[in-house]
Design a protein around this motif. Structure first.
Motif, PDB file in Angstrom:
ATOM      1  N   PRO A  26    -103.923 -30.850 -36.049  1.00 38.41           N
ATOM      2  CA  PRO A  26    -103.743 -29.966 -37.220  1.00 38.41           C
ATOM      3  C   PRO A  26    -104.531 -28.667 -37.132  1.00 38.41           C
ATOM      4  O   PRO A  26    -104.229 -27.732 -37.850  1.00 38.41           O
ATOM      5  CB  PRO A  26    -104.242 -30.819 -38.391  1.00 38.41           C
ATOM      6  CG  PRO A  26    -104.134 -32.219 -37.934  1.00 38.41           C
ATOM      7  CD  PRO A  26    -104.324 -32.200 -36.456  1.00 38.41           C
ATOM      8  N   TYR A  34     -98.865 -28.630 -43.965  1.00 39.13           N
ATOM      9  CA  TYR A  34    -100.153 -28.193 -43.430  1.00 39.13           C
ATOM     10  C   TYR A  34    -100.495 -26.878 -44.110  1.00 39.13           C
ATOM     11  O   TYR A  34     -99.616 -26.080 -44.403  1.00 39.13           O
ATOM     12  CB  TYR A  34    -100.069 -27.905 -41.929  1.00 39.13           C
ATOM     13  CG  TYR A  34     -99.768 -29.079 -41.055  1.00 39.13           C
ATOM     14  CD1 TYR A  34     -98.474 -29.324 -40.621  1.00 39.13           C
ATOM     15  CD2 TYR A  34    -100.776 -29.937 -40.628  1.00 39.13           C
ATOM     16  CE1 TYR A  34     -98.179 -30.390 -39.791  1.00 39.13           C
ATOM     17  CE2 TYR A  34    -100.495 -31.009 -39.797  1.00 39.13           C
ATOM     18  CZ  TYR A  34     -99.194 -31.233 -39.391  1.00 39.13           C
ATOM     19  OH  TYR A  34     -98.900 -32.287 -38.571  1.00 39.13           O
ATOM     20  N   GLU A  83     -94.506 -32.962 -36.019  1.00 40.43           N
ATOM     21  CA  GLU A  83     -95.815 -32.659 -36.571  1.00 40.43           C
ATOM     22  C   GLU A  83     -96.684 -32.069 -35.485  1.00 40.43           C
ATOM     23  O   GLU A  83     -96.402 -32.216 -34.303  1.00 40.43           O
ATOM     24  CB  GLU A  83     -96.488 -33.889 -37.183  1.00 40.43           C
ATOM     25  CG  GLU A  83     -96.493 -35.137 -36.370  1.00 40.43           C
ATOM     26  CD  GLU A  83     -97.097 -36.308 -37.152  1.00 40.43           C
ATOM     27  OE1 GLU A  83     -96.356 -37.194 -37.557  1.00 40.43           O
ATOM     28  OE2 GLU A  83     -98.337 -36.306 -37.322  1.00 40.43           O
ATOM     29  N   VAL A 121     -95.408 -36.317 -42.318  1.00 34.82           N
ATOM     30  CA  VAL A 121     -96.207 -35.188 -42.779  1.00 34.82           C
ATOM     31  C   VAL A 121     -95.373 -34.341 -43.728  1.00 34.82           C
ATOM     32  O   VAL A 121     -94.175 -34.135 -43.517  1.00 34.82           O
ATOM     33  CB  VAL A 121     -96.715 -34.348 -41.579  1.00 34.82           C
ATOM     34  CG1 VAL A 121     -95.586 -33.655 -40.856  1.00 34.82           C
ATOM     35  CG2 VAL A 121     -97.728 -33.340 -42.028  1.00 34.82           C
ATOM     36  N   SER A 158    -103.937 -31.200 -44.658  1.00 34.80           N
ATOM     37  CA  SER A 158    -102.607 -31.683 -44.313  1.00 34.80           C
ATOM     38  C   SER A 158    -102.246 -32.824 -45.254  1.00 34.80           C
ATOM     39  O   SER A 158    -103.071 -33.677 -45.539  1.00 34.80           O
ATOM     40  CB  SER A 158    -102.512 -32.115 -42.854  1.00 34.80           C
ATOM     41  OG  SER A 158    -103.730 -32.549 -42.345  1.00 34.80           O
TER      42      SER A 158
END
Lengths: 202, 188
Positions: A150, A106, A146, A103, A91
């Motif tokens: 992740p 990803y 976000e 962010v 990420s």
């Protein structure tokens, strides 16, 4: 090696040596990346780091426009079953136009299965809000959508409700070594399928 | 006379196949705000031991208008007693516009590779045609005829009744791991 030649192994080992080499993101100036490994229940990390954060790097001022991290990856897994083969989740984060950390992408890839040298370009995507109003307020306040964890990027379930925008790529190079996969009967390459007795047909 | 190959002789363990990889993305479609519904279908001799045999990717509205990226993981573990009915991966590519409406863009299928190793596959897709009136309506309202029986995507039986048009391609990366196939004398 920890032990000598084991005639009847019960686990196999997978070792990855590599790096998160570089990234291409046309719209941003400074980025850092975080990586983590996501694996199934039968897999255990025996050495190396499962997570890490890289340095902050700036885009190169030439026609390549490259972000270079050269960030080392080094992990060894042991497992009894190829199901749940580990995935690398990358990420990327960086400051937005107001200087807040948001962010920028990803991405995920399976650790290559064939021993040897590999170079993989991972596509990066960022979740987007569904409504226009939410997009405007998140741009103003710096609170972009976000993922809470992740590792969602490495899973197949629950993705159908998300909307994303893909932007940029990250290049990962790695060398893969495996141990005892053949002894446990797993064939990963066409040349592994040898020792063919006479076939019987019914 | 129909012949089927069954695994006999080696009574130790069943033959196993691991299919591990990703639906990478799609390209060459009229518009690239796309998602994909996928599924795996295998014959009667195959048993799914672990993993999901179907799913749906996220919707990608890409910055690069030429290519949508899904990176959707596939990880299944099959055990099998015979070679017939080798698994097939079938797909439906859908387009989602900015108002959130979904329309079908194409169907496609590809066999899971039968040799172990890493395979980069491009799956071609097609869209059923309607009558002339339906096509005129599609120009204004969108949408497209859909198959009543989705099995037609990976079966060849009644295909001769269909009229279709080519659509874009789906990129798939699949790693195949085989176990105990050489002990049954199978060459792949």
């Amino acid at each position: 090696m920890s032990s000598g030649i084991n005639p009847n192994p019960s686990v196999f080992l997978l070792m990855l040596n590599g790096q998160i080499e570089s990234g291409e993101f046309p719209d941003f100036d400074e980025l850092y990346c975080k990586f983590s490994f996501h694996h199934g229940q039968d897999w255990v990390v025996t050495s190396g780091l499962e997570e890490g954060i890289s340095q902050i790097t700036r885009r190169s001022r030439d026609e390549r426009e490259l972000f270079v991290w050269n960030f080392p990856l080094d992990v060894t897994y042991k497992s009894t079953n190829p199901h749940g083969w580990p995935q690398l989740v990358v990420s990327c984060y960086g400051p937005d136009s107001f200087g807040r950390d948001v962010v920028h992408g990803y991405g995920s890839m399976h650790i290559p299965m064939v021993p040897g040298k590999h170079r993989v370009k991972v596509a990066m995507f960022v979740p987007v809000s569904t409504s226009k109003l939410q997009q405007i307020t998140s741009w103003l306040l710096g609170r972009r959508p976000e993922f809470v964890d992740p590792k969602v990027v490495a899973q197949g379930e629950g993705r159908e409700v998300t909307r994303v925008r893909s932007q940029g790529h990250v290049t990962v190079t790695c060398n893969i070594v495996t141990r005892d996969l053949k002894k446990l009967g797993y064939d990963l390459q066409p040349s592994d399928v040898t020792n063919i007795p006479v076939a019987t047909m019914t | 006379m129909k012949m089927s190959v069954k695994f006999v002789g080696f009574t130790g363990k069943m033959a196993e196949v691991h299919v591990i990889g990703q639906l990478v993305g799609a390209s060459e479609f009229p518009s690239h705000s796309l998602f994909c519904k996928w599924g795996l279908h295998a014959g009667g001799a195959w048993k799914l031991i672990a993993g999901l045999k179907g799913g749906q990717t996220h919707v990608d509205n890409p910055e690069n208008e030429e290519h949508a990226y899904w990176s959707h993981p596939i990880d299944v573990h099959y055990a099998t007693k015979g070679l017939q009915g080798w698994p097939r991966l079938h797909l439906q590519v859908w387009h989602q516009d900015m108002h959130g409406r979904n329309e079908l863009y194409g169907y496609g299928f590809v066999h899971v590779p039968s040799s172990p190793g890493c395979h980069d596959i491009e799956c071609v897709t097609w869209k059923p045609n309607g009558t002339f009136q339906e096509e005129m309506m599609q120009q204004f309202v969108g949408g497209c005829p859909q198959l009543k029986n989705p099995d037609l995507v990976y079966a060849g039986a009644d295909r001769y009744k269909l009229h279709t048009t080519a659509m874009g391609k789906v990129q798939i990366r699949l790693n195949v791991i085989l176990r105990n196939f050489d002990k049954y004398g199978v060459e792949c």
